[in-house]
Motif scaffolding. Structure first.
Motif, PDB file in Angstrom:
ATOM      1  N   ARG A 148       0.855  -1.185   0.000  1.00  0.00           N
ATOM      2  CA  ARG A 148       0.000   0.000   0.000  1.00  0.00           C
ATOM      3  C   ARG A 148       0.893   1.237   0.000  1.00  0.00           C
ATOM      4  NH1 ARG A 148      -3.079  -0.887   4.209  1.00  0.00           N
ATOM      5  NH2 ARG A 148      -5.030  -1.414   3.138  1.00  0.00           N
ATOM      6  N   ASN A 149       0.838   1.985  -1.120  1.00  0.00           N
ATOM      7  CA  ASN A 149       1.693   3.170  -1.287  1.00  0.00           C
ATOM      8  C   ASN A 149       3.168   2.838  -1.072  1.00  0.00           C
ATOM      9  OD1 ASN A 149      -0.606   4.750  -1.776  1.00  0.00           O
ATOM     10  ND2 ASN A 149      -0.873   5.196   0.400  1.00  0.00           N
ATOM     11  N   GLY A 150       3.585   1.671  -1.574  1.00  0.00           N
ATOM     12  CA  GLY A 150       4.986   1.281  -1.493  1.00  0.00           C
ATOM     13  C   GLY A 150       5.396   0.616  -0.198  1.00  0.00           C
ATOM     14  N   GLN A 151       4.470   0.466   0.759  1.00  0.00           N
ATOM     15  CA  GLN A 151       4.781  -0.150   2.043  1.00  0.00           C
ATOM     16  C   GLN A 151       4.056  -1.487   2.169  1.00  0.00           C
ATOM     17  OE1 GLN A 151       7.054   1.180   4.154  1.00  0.00           O
ATOM     18  NE2 GLN A 151       7.337   2.843   2.666  1.00  0.00           N
ATOM     19  N   ALA A 183      -6.986   7.853  -2.793  1.00  0.00           N
ATOM     20  CA  ALA A 183      -5.605   8.320  -2.629  1.00  0.00           C
ATOM     21  C   ALA A 183      -4.610   7.168  -2.515  1.00  0.00           C
ATOM     22  CB  ALA A 183      -5.492   9.207  -1.395  1.00  0.00           C
ATOM     23  N   GLU A 184      -5.082   5.937  -2.348  1.00  0.00           N
ATOM     24  CA  GLU A 184      -4.180   4.820  -2.119  1.00  0.00           C
ATOM     25  C   GLU A 184      -3.816   4.111  -3.417  1.00  0.00           C
ATOM     26  OE1 GLU A 184      -5.083   3.181   2.351  1.00  0.00           O
ATOM     27  OE2 GLU A 184      -6.231   2.354   0.682  1.00  0.00           O
ATOM     28  N   LYS A 185      -2.596   3.580  -3.425  1.00  0.00           N
ATOM     29  CA  LYS A 185      -2.127   2.756  -4.521  1.00  0.00           C
ATOM     30  C   LYS A 185      -1.811   1.373  -3.950  1.00  0.00           C
ATOM     31  CE  LYS A 185       1.354   2.392  -8.178  1.00  0.00           C
ATOM     32  NZ  LYS A 185       2.554   3.017  -8.792  1.00  0.00           N
ATOM     33  N   ILE A 186      -2.623   0.403  -4.288  1.00  0.00           N
ATOM     34  CA  ILE A 186      -2.488  -0.944  -3.750  1.00  0.00           C
ATOM     35  C   ILE A 186      -1.993  -1.874  -4.846  1.00  0.00           C
ATOM     36  CG2 ILE A 186      -3.712  -2.894  -2.715  1.00  0.00           C
ATOM     37  CD1 ILE A 186      -5.586  -0.941  -1.407  1.00  0.00           C
TER      38      ILE A 186
END
Length: 247
Positions: A148-151, A183-186
């Motif tokens: 999620r957002n690179g994490q 707003a999230e990138k999964i």
């Protein structure tokens, strides 16, 4: 296989069951510790009702008993001069003669096919479940991770077992419970021996191309039907007006 580059395993099982339900099982196992046949370890294990009773190990070169009866039996078999010859023949047939085949299978890899989809919760809940599925891969060792957002995501994540898919292939699934936000990138990250680098599949909340196509075709059909209906009404009104004028 614990390490596809260092070791391989071939297990042959023969099961014999008595009418009373007592189970005898023999397992012959070849453990390849290196590319040379001399580095292959051959073991034979006897089980009774899932309990290990006796074991032969080619590295030690003898039998070991684990009960009072099998300890005595192991002593008798270790004193049999023909038994070591039998075990050398078994080791050659089951292990050494199949070493090239095992190594070729060990080096065989098939890249997984990864699919990502969303499953809506019942009862109108806002939370959804993302499902990341990996199909048709070999060997079975695989790692799946949610980002999620690179994490890395470590909560609300679950995994299925790696299941045989038939024809040497495997499949597995990972699930992420989440509340959709713009707003999230999964993404689902997959690591496998056949991949030179991790594979990332990013979740796109927009409709799939196939679904957008179906909707567009449906809208076109609706517009065409509406135009035909309006044309019919206009034509009918003109005919009716012409009929009234003539009379």
């Amino acid at each position: 296989m614990t390490d596809s580059k260092a070791a391989g395993f071939v297990t042959l099982q023969l099961k014999f069951t008595e009418p009373a339900g007592n189970k005898f099982k023999t397992i012959a196992c070849c453990t390849f510790k290196g590319p040379q046949s001399e580095e292959t370890e051959y073991t034979v294990s006897y089980f009774f009702n899932k309990n290990l009773m006796m074991e032969y190990n080619s590295t030690r070169g003898n039998w070991t008993g684990f009960t009072a009866y099998t300890i005595e039996a192991a002593k008798w078999w270790n004193s049999d001069h023909l038994d070591p010859l039998k075990k050398r023949i078994e080791r050659k047939l089951l292990c050494e003669d199949t070493l090239d085949l095992i190594q070729s299978i060990d080096n065989l890899t098939t890249i997984p096919t990864v699919r990502l989809k969303s499953v809506k919760r019942p009862n109108g809940e806002h939370a959804s479940t993302l499902v990341c599925s990996a199909y048709n891969f070999y060997p079975k060792q695989i790692r799946m991770m949610w980002m999620r957002n690179g994490q890395e995501v470590t909560t609300d994540v679950s995994y299925s077992d790696v299941m045989p898919n038939g024809d040497w292939y495997y499949q597995t699934h990972s699930y992420l419970e989440y509340f959709p936000t713009s707003a999230e990138k999964i993404a689902c990250m997959v690591e496998h021996l056949g991949l030179s680098e991790p594979m990332f599949v990013v979740w796109d909340p927009s409709l799939p191309v196939e679904q957008r196509t179906r909707i567009a075709v449906g809208l076109c059909g609706l517009v065409i039907g509406f135009v035909i209906a309006i044309s019919g009404i206009i034509y009918y009104n003109k005919k009716s007006a012409a009929y009234i004028t003539v009379n």
